[in-house]
Design an enzyme around this catalytic site. Structure first.
Site, PDB file in Angstrom:
ATOM      1  N   HIS A 227       4.408   5.417 -21.031  1.00 25.56           N
ATOM      2  CA  HIS A 227       4.931   6.787 -21.109  1.00 25.56           C
ATOM      3  C   HIS A 227       5.690   7.003 -22.413  1.00 25.56           C
ATOM      4  O   HIS A 227       5.486   8.011 -23.103  1.00 25.56           O
ATOM      5  CB  HIS A 227       5.857   7.058 -19.929  1.00 25.56           C
ATOM      6  CG  HIS A 227       6.566   8.375 -20.023  1.00 25.56           C
ATOM      7  ND1 HIS A 227       5.988   9.560 -19.619  1.00 25.56           N
ATOM      8  CD2 HIS A 227       7.806   8.701 -20.489  1.00 25.56           C
ATOM      9  CE1 HIS A 227       6.828  10.555 -19.840  1.00 25.56           C
ATOM     10  NE2 HIS A 227       7.936  10.060 -20.367  1.00 25.56           N
TER      11      HIS A 227
ATOM     12  N   HIS B 224       5.112   9.803 -25.887  1.00 22.47           N
ATOM     13  CA  HIS B 224       6.078  10.482 -26.748  1.00 22.47           C
ATOM     14  C   HIS B 224       5.851  10.304 -28.245  1.00 22.47           C
ATOM     15  O   HIS B 224       5.900  11.263 -29.020  1.00 22.47           O
ATOM     16  CB  HIS B 224       7.492   9.963 -26.443  1.00 22.47           C
ATOM     17  CG  HIS B 224       8.158  10.586 -25.265  1.00 22.47           C
ATOM     18  ND1 HIS B 224       8.747  11.832 -25.307  1.00 22.47           N
ATOM     19  CD2 HIS B 224       8.362  10.112 -24.005  1.00 22.47           C
ATOM     20  CE1 HIS B 224       9.276  12.115 -24.135  1.00 22.47           C
ATOM     21  NE2 HIS B 224       9.058  11.091 -23.314  1.00 22.47           N
TER      22      HIS B 224
ATOM     23  N   GLU C  42       8.515  17.060 -22.544  1.00 20.06           N
ATOM     24  CA  GLU C  42       7.859  16.353 -21.451  1.00 20.06           C
ATOM     25  C   GLU C  42       6.576  17.041 -20.973  1.00 20.06           C
ATOM     26  O   GLU C  42       5.565  16.379 -20.735  1.00 20.06           O
ATOM     27  CB  GLU C  42       8.826  16.195 -20.274  1.00 20.06           C
ATOM     28  CG  GLU C  42       9.981  15.245 -20.541  1.00 20.06           C
ATOM     29  CD  GLU C  42       9.567  13.783 -20.553  1.00 20.06           C
ATOM     30  OE1 GLU C  42       8.412  13.477 -20.192  1.00 20.06           O
ATOM     31  OE2 GLU C  42      10.401  12.940 -20.927  1.00 20.06           O
TER      32      GLU C  42
ATOM     33  N   SER D  60       0.571  11.254 -20.736  1.00 17.26           N
ATOM     34  CA  SER D  60       0.524   9.927 -20.105  1.00 17.26           C
ATOM     35  C   SER D  60       0.147   9.959 -18.633  1.00 17.26           C
ATOM     36  O   SER D  60       0.049   8.906 -18.001  1.00 17.26           O
ATOM     37  CB  SER D  60       1.876   9.227 -20.263  1.00 17.26           C
ATOM     38  OG  SER D  60       2.907   9.938 -19.594  1.00 17.26           O
TER      39      SER D  60
END
Length: 250
Positions: free
Chosen positions: A123, A128, A169, A188
Site C-alpha cells: 500500500h 503512494h 487515498e 493498491s
C-alpha cells in the site's frame, strides 16, 4: 537519505533489512502487482504511471527504499523513510512536512492478499510513492503536513483528514474524457479500483465544501468519490482549507 532529527517521529524510524525478505515474500509482492497493474495501465492517472517508472519500482521483487529515495529525492525532495508501523498524528504530520514519507516495511501474507486493515509496504510504496515524483502533488503533500502539524484542534484535523482521504487515498482525476485513479487506496486495492472503473461509485466534481462535509467510511466500498481536472485543484483546495482553519471557519 536525510538525517535531521524529527522529534515526534524519530522513535518510529527504523532501517529496512532488505536481505530479511524471503523468496515467498518477493513472490507475494509479484502476485499483488500482477493482479492490479494490467488494469492500472488502462485506468491509472498518467502521473502515477510515469512515477512508477521514475522511482524504479520492480514488478517481481519488493522495493528497496534506499534505492527508491535515491531516484526520488533529486526530483521532488521526497524520500521513503522506513518506520515501524502506524504513526501517531504528530509524527505523521511532522514527516510529511519534512518530505519524508513514513513507509512500513512489512508485507501482507498470502492469506491476506485481498485486504489488510493496516497499511503495508505494498500500500505504502506501490500505492503512494509514484505520485511523489509529481511536483505539484509533492508540494501539496508537504503543505498538508505543515498545516496539520501546526493544528491541535481534533475537529479541524478530522475535517482536514477528509481532504486527505478523498485525494491522497481515494482520489480520481479526469483525463482524456475518462475517470482515472491516483489515490493509493484505489491503486493498491483491486476491489476498490474495479468498483470505480466499473461505474459502481458515483463521481462528483471535487469541491472543498462537499469534501469537508463527507464522512470517511472504512468498512465498505466507496459509493461517492470526487474528481479533479488537474492536481493544481487539490493544492488550491488545501490553501483554501488552511485559510479557513486559520480564521476558525473550517
Amino acid at each position: 537519505m536525510r538525517t535531521e532529527v524529527l522529534s515526534a517521529a524519530e522513535p518510529y524510524i527504523i532501517r529496512q533489512d532488505y536481505t530479511a525478505y524471503t523468496q515467498e515474500q518477493h513472490a507475494v509482492w509479484a502476485e499483488l502487482v500482477e493482479r492490479v497493474y494490467p488494469e492500472l495501465e488502462k485506468h491509472a492517472a498518467r502521473e502515477y504511471l510515469e512515477g512508477f517508472q521514475i522511482i524504479g519500482l520492480q514488478r517481481d521483487c519488493l522495493p528497496h527504499l534506499g534505492s527508491i529515495s535515491a531516484r526520488l529525492e533529486p526530483r521532488t525532495g521526497w524520500n521513503s523513510t522506513p518506520v515501524s508501523g502506524f504513526l501517531p498524528a504528530p509524527a505523521f504530520f511532522e514527516m510529511l512536512a519534512s518530505r519524508r514519507f513514513p513507509t512500513t516495511t512489512w508485507l501482507r501474507s498470502r492469506e491476506s492478499m485481498e485486504y489488510t486493515p493496516e497499511p503495508d509496504i505494498f500500500h505504502d510504496v506501490f500505492g503512494h510513492v509514484p505520485m511523489h515524483a509529481h511536483a505539484v502533488f509533492a508540494d501539496f503533500l508537504e503543505h498538508y503536513g505543515r498545516v496539520c502539524a501546526a493544528i491541535s484542534d481534533s475537529a479541524v484535523l478530522e475535517k482536514l483528514g477528509r481532504l486527505f482521504w478523498y485525494t491522497v487515498e481515494f482520489g480520481v482525476i479526469r483525463q482524456s474524457g475518462e475517470i482515472k485513479v491516483y489515490g493509493s487506496g484505489l491503486i493498491s486495492s483491486h476491489g476498490e479500483c474495479t468498483n470505480v472503473v466499473s461505474g459502481g461509485c458515483a463521481i462528483r466534481d471535487l469541491t472543498l465544501d462537499e469534501v469537508l462535509q463527507t464522512p470517511v467510511k472504512v468498512d465498505e466500498l466507496h459509493k461517492l468519490l470526487f474528481a479533479i481536472d488537474s492536481f493544481d485543484q487539490i493544492y488550491d483546495a488545501m490553501r483554501e482549507a488552511e485559510r479557513r482553519a486559520m480564521r476558525g471557519r473550517l
